[in-house]
Design a protein around this motif. Structure first.
Motif, PDB file in Angstrom:
ATOM      1  N   UNK A  64     -42.800 -47.560  -3.784  1.00  0.00           N
ATOM      2  CA  UNK A  64     -42.988 -47.310  -2.370  1.00  0.00           C
ATOM      3  C   UNK A  64     -44.211 -48.037  -1.838  1.00  0.00           C
ATOM      4  N   UNK A  65     -44.108 -48.481  -0.604  1.00  0.00           N
ATOM      5  CA  UNK A  65     -45.194 -49.223   0.028  1.00  0.00           C
ATOM      6  C   UNK A  65     -45.534 -48.557   1.351  1.00  0.00           C
ATOM      7  N   UNK A  66     -46.645 -47.801   1.389  1.00  0.00           N
ATOM      8  CA  UNK A  66     -47.001 -47.120   2.648  1.00  0.00           C
ATOM      9  C   UNK A  66     -47.179 -48.085   3.812  1.00  0.00           C
ATOM     10  N   UNK A  67     -47.622 -49.299   3.537  1.00  0.00           N
ATOM     11  CA  UNK A  67     -47.806 -50.263   4.614  1.00  0.00           C
ATOM     12  C   UNK A  67     -46.487 -50.657   5.266  1.00  0.00           C
ATOM     13  N   UNK A  68     -45.387 -50.474   4.531  1.00  0.00           N
ATOM     14  CA  UNK A  68     -44.055 -50.779   5.073  1.00  0.00           C
ATOM     15  C   UNK A  68     -43.277 -49.496   5.388  1.00  0.00           C
ATOM     16  N   UNK A  69     -44.019 -48.375   5.434  1.00  0.00           N
ATOM     17  CA  UNK A  69     -43.398 -47.087   5.771  1.00  0.00           C
ATOM     18  C   UNK A  69     -42.366 -46.677   4.730  1.00  0.00           C
ATOM     19  N   UNK A  70     -42.605 -47.026   3.470  1.00  0.00           N
ATOM     20  CA  UNK A  70     -41.683 -46.695   2.382  1.00  0.00           C
ATOM     21  C   UNK A  70     -42.251 -45.545   1.552  1.00  0.00           C
ATOM     22  N   UNK A  71     -41.614 -44.398   1.672  1.00  0.00           N
ATOM     23  CA  UNK A  71     -41.951 -43.229   0.864  1.00  0.00           C
ATOM     24  C   UNK A  71     -40.628 -42.674   0.353  1.00  0.00           C
ATOM     25  N   UNK A  72     -40.327 -42.898  -0.919  1.00  0.00           N
ATOM     26  CA  UNK A  72     -39.029 -42.516  -1.465  1.00  0.00           C
ATOM     27  C   UNK A  72     -39.019 -41.030  -1.795  1.00  0.00           C
ATOM     28  N   UNK A  73     -37.990 -40.338  -1.349  1.00  0.00           N
ATOM     29  CA  UNK A  73     -37.815 -38.922  -1.656  1.00  0.00           C
ATOM     30  C   UNK A  73     -37.306 -38.791  -3.094  1.00  0.00           C
ATOM     31  N   UNK A  74     -38.087 -38.133  -3.958  1.00  0.00           N
ATOM     32  CA  UNK A  74     -37.742 -38.077  -5.381  1.00  0.00           C
ATOM     33  C   UNK A  74     -37.588 -36.655  -5.903  1.00  0.00           C
ATOM     34  N   UNK A  75     -37.782 -35.659  -5.069  1.00  0.00           N
ATOM     35  CA  UNK A  75     -37.640 -34.268  -5.501  1.00  0.00           C
ATOM     36  C   UNK A  75     -36.161 -33.889  -5.495  1.00  0.00           C
ATOM     37  N   UNK A  76     -35.618 -33.617  -6.689  1.00  0.00           N
ATOM     38  CA  UNK A  76     -34.183 -33.307  -6.803  1.00  0.00           C
ATOM     39  C   UNK A  76     -33.786 -32.101  -5.972  1.00  0.00           C
ATOM     40  N   UNK A  77     -34.644 -31.115  -5.916  1.00  0.00           N
ATOM     41  CA  UNK A  77     -34.288 -29.886  -5.200  1.00  0.00           C
ATOM     42  C   UNK A  77     -34.147 -30.142  -3.699  1.00  0.00           C
ATOM     43  N   UNK A  78     -35.063 -30.916  -3.146  1.00  0.00           N
ATOM     44  CA  UNK A  78     -34.966 -31.254  -1.726  1.00  0.00           C
ATOM     45  C   UNK A  78     -33.747 -32.135  -1.476  1.00  0.00           C
ATOM     46  N   UNK A  79     -33.546 -33.118  -2.341  1.00  0.00           N
ATOM     47  CA  UNK A  79     -32.386 -34.002  -2.204  1.00  0.00           C
ATOM     48  C   UNK A  79     -31.080 -33.214  -2.243  1.00  0.00           C
ATOM     49  N   UNK A  80     -31.002 -32.230  -3.120  1.00  0.00           N
ATOM     50  CA  UNK A  80     -29.787 -31.419  -3.224  1.00  0.00           C
ATOM     51  C   UNK A  80     -29.538 -30.608  -1.949  1.00  0.00           C
ATOM     52  N   UNK A  81     -30.620 -30.166  -1.306  1.00  0.00           N
ATOM     53  CA  UNK A  81     -30.459 -29.286  -0.149  1.00  0.00           C
ATOM     54  C   UNK A  81     -30.088 -30.034   1.128  1.00  0.00           C
ATOM     55  N   UNK A  82     -30.459 -31.288   1.238  1.00  0.00           N
ATOM     56  CA  UNK A  82     -30.224 -31.997   2.497  1.00  0.00           C
ATOM     57  C   UNK A  82     -28.752 -31.995   2.919  1.00  0.00           C
ATOM     58  N   UNK A  83     -27.805 -32.363   2.044  1.00  0.00           N
ATOM     59  CA  UNK A  83     -26.396 -32.294   2.478  1.00  0.00           C
ATOM     60  C   UNK A  83     -25.951 -30.870   2.793  1.00  0.00           C
ATOM     61  N   UNK A  84     -26.549 -29.901   2.096  1.00  0.00           N
ATOM     62  CA  UNK A  84     -26.142 -28.514   2.307  1.00  0.00           C
ATOM     63  C   UNK A  84     -26.518 -28.016   3.699  1.00  0.00           C
ATOM     64  N   UNK A  85     -27.588 -28.535   4.262  1.00  0.00           N
ATOM     65  CA  UNK A  85     -27.959 -28.121   5.622  1.00  0.00           C
ATOM     66  C   UNK A  85     -26.887 -28.527   6.629  1.00  0.00           C
ATOM     67  N   UNK A  86     -26.208 -29.625   6.361  1.00  0.00           N
ATOM     68  CA  UNK A  86     -25.093 -30.013   7.236  1.00  0.00           C
ATOM     69  C   UNK A  86     -23.868 -29.157   6.951  1.00  0.00           C
ATOM     70  N   UNK A  87     -23.599 -28.884   5.683  1.00  0.00           N
ATOM     71  CA  UNK A  87     -22.433 -28.072   5.308  1.00  0.00           C
ATOM     72  C   UNK A  87     -22.530 -26.653   5.853  1.00  0.00           C
ATOM     73  N   UNK A  88     -23.755 -26.123   5.965  1.00  0.00           N
ATOM     74  CA  UNK A  88     -23.939 -24.749   6.440  1.00  0.00           C
ATOM     75  C   UNK A  88     -23.403 -24.550   7.850  1.00  0.00           C
ATOM     76  N   UNK A  89     -23.389 -25.593   8.648  1.00  0.00           N
ATOM     77  CA  UNK A  89     -22.912 -25.489  10.026  1.00  0.00           C
ATOM     78  C   UNK A  89     -21.477 -25.993  10.170  1.00  0.00           C
ATOM     79  N   UNK A  90     -20.809 -26.176   9.037  1.00  0.00           N
ATOM     80  CA  UNK A  90     -19.430 -26.684   9.044  1.00  0.00           C
ATOM     81  C   UNK A  90     -19.334 -28.029   9.752  1.00  0.00           C
TER      82      UNK A  90
END
Length: 307
Positions: A26-52
């Motif tokens: 990741x390069x902060x100067x290029x606004x690159x911050x990679x999401x690497x936490x599996x738990x957060x990654x797993x939840x992101x699609x679920x937030x959309x599924x919760x609202x059908x």
């Protein structure tokens, strides 16, 4: 709409291993911050599924090395990933060659502010913070469910209620298109490298506003203008910001309201912008349009501007 695929409990690609295979950091100067936490990654699609939400075609902005892409493919029929970094776009095409061959993933190389976006059904994305506002207000008018990662302060302003400290132009503009909620704070350590700012997941659910707006572009520009002087009364804010709102006769707008010539409470001009709910802003914009703009000026508002 997609059938309900299995919840994301599969053996997904490891985010750190993806970074190693891609040979990137990741390069902060290029606004690159990679999401690497599996738990957060797993939840992101679920937030959309919760609202059908309809997940038949999910748009992802800034997929990076594909850790979230992998999870989206588990719940969506089709994913379009827009990546501006040529090296990362090439890596995604190689890493997800099978999914691309099957027609389930399309990798678009380019700037998400400039490329043509597909007719997506929802968007789930870890956005580059430097273009958060521009991307959000490119997506919100499309009327689709969104689950987006923002800087915490930005997300809180989007979701803020009237008369709170965070309520402002961003609140009125975002909530014009959708219900907005901050669903999860995300720690810095969930990213590589950790950003200096706090992050939060924001979910928007599209809906029609409970008021009518004839000229949406003018309404948004009027809101912007008034909030540039949020510490002043509406009487002064409307008069002082005609160069922003595009009013030809700002004083005439104030006079019409205070003379009781409109349906608005004449005392509204003594209030400040932070105390005005969106529906009242819509009524104010309608009065400003009627009493403050020449007919030739109507329909010429800048539709490309973001809050």
């Amino acid at each position: 709409m997609t059938d309900a695929r299995s919840p994301p409990d599969a053996d997904f690609r490891d985010p750190d291993a993806l970074l190693r295979r891609a040979g990137v950091r990741g390069n902060p100067d290029r606004d690159q911050h990679f999401l690497v936490d599996d738990r957060v990654l797993d939840r992101l699609p679920e937030y959309a599924r919760e609202t059908d939400a309809d997940l038949s075609h999910v748009l992802e902005i800034g997929p990076g090395t594909g850790a979230l892409t992998d999870r989206l493919l588990a719940v969506a029929d089709e994913v379009t990933a827009v990546e501006r970094d040529p090296k990362l776009a090439a890596f995604l095409r190689e890493e997800f060659a099978d999914e691309i061959s099957a027609g389930r993933l399309t990798v678009v190389e380019g700037d998400a502010l400039e490329v043509a976006l597909p007719d997506f059904s929802a968007s789930v994305s870890n956005l580059p913070y430097g273009i958060s506002s521009e991307i959000a207000f490119r997506l919100l008018p499309r009327g689709k469910p969104l689950v987006l990662m923002f800087q915490t302060e930005f997300g809180e302003r989007m979701a803020a209620e009237v008369a709170t400290d965070d309520y402002g132009r961003l609140s009125v503009s975002a909530q014009h298109y959708a219900d907005v909620e901050v669903v999860e704070p995300v720690p810095r350590e969930a990213f590589s490298p950790p950003p200096e700012v706090r992050s939060a997941v924001v979910r928007t659910t599209p809906r029609e506003p409970d008021y009518e707006v004839d000229d949406e572009a003018f309404f948004l520009r009027f809101v912007k203008a008034v909030f540039t002087q949020r510490r002043k009364t509406l009487r002064n804010a409307i008069r002082n910001t005609a160069h922003i709102s595009g009013l030809d006769d700002a004083a005439g707008v104030v006079e019409a309201i205070e003379a009781g010539e409109t349906d608005l409470d004449p005392d509204v001009t003594s209030r400040r912008a932070g105390k005005i709910p969106p529906a009242t802003f819509a009524a104010l914009a309608a009065v400003a349009d009627e009493y403050g703009r020449n007919g030739a000026d109507r329909g010429e508002s800048d539709r490309g501007e973001t809050p």
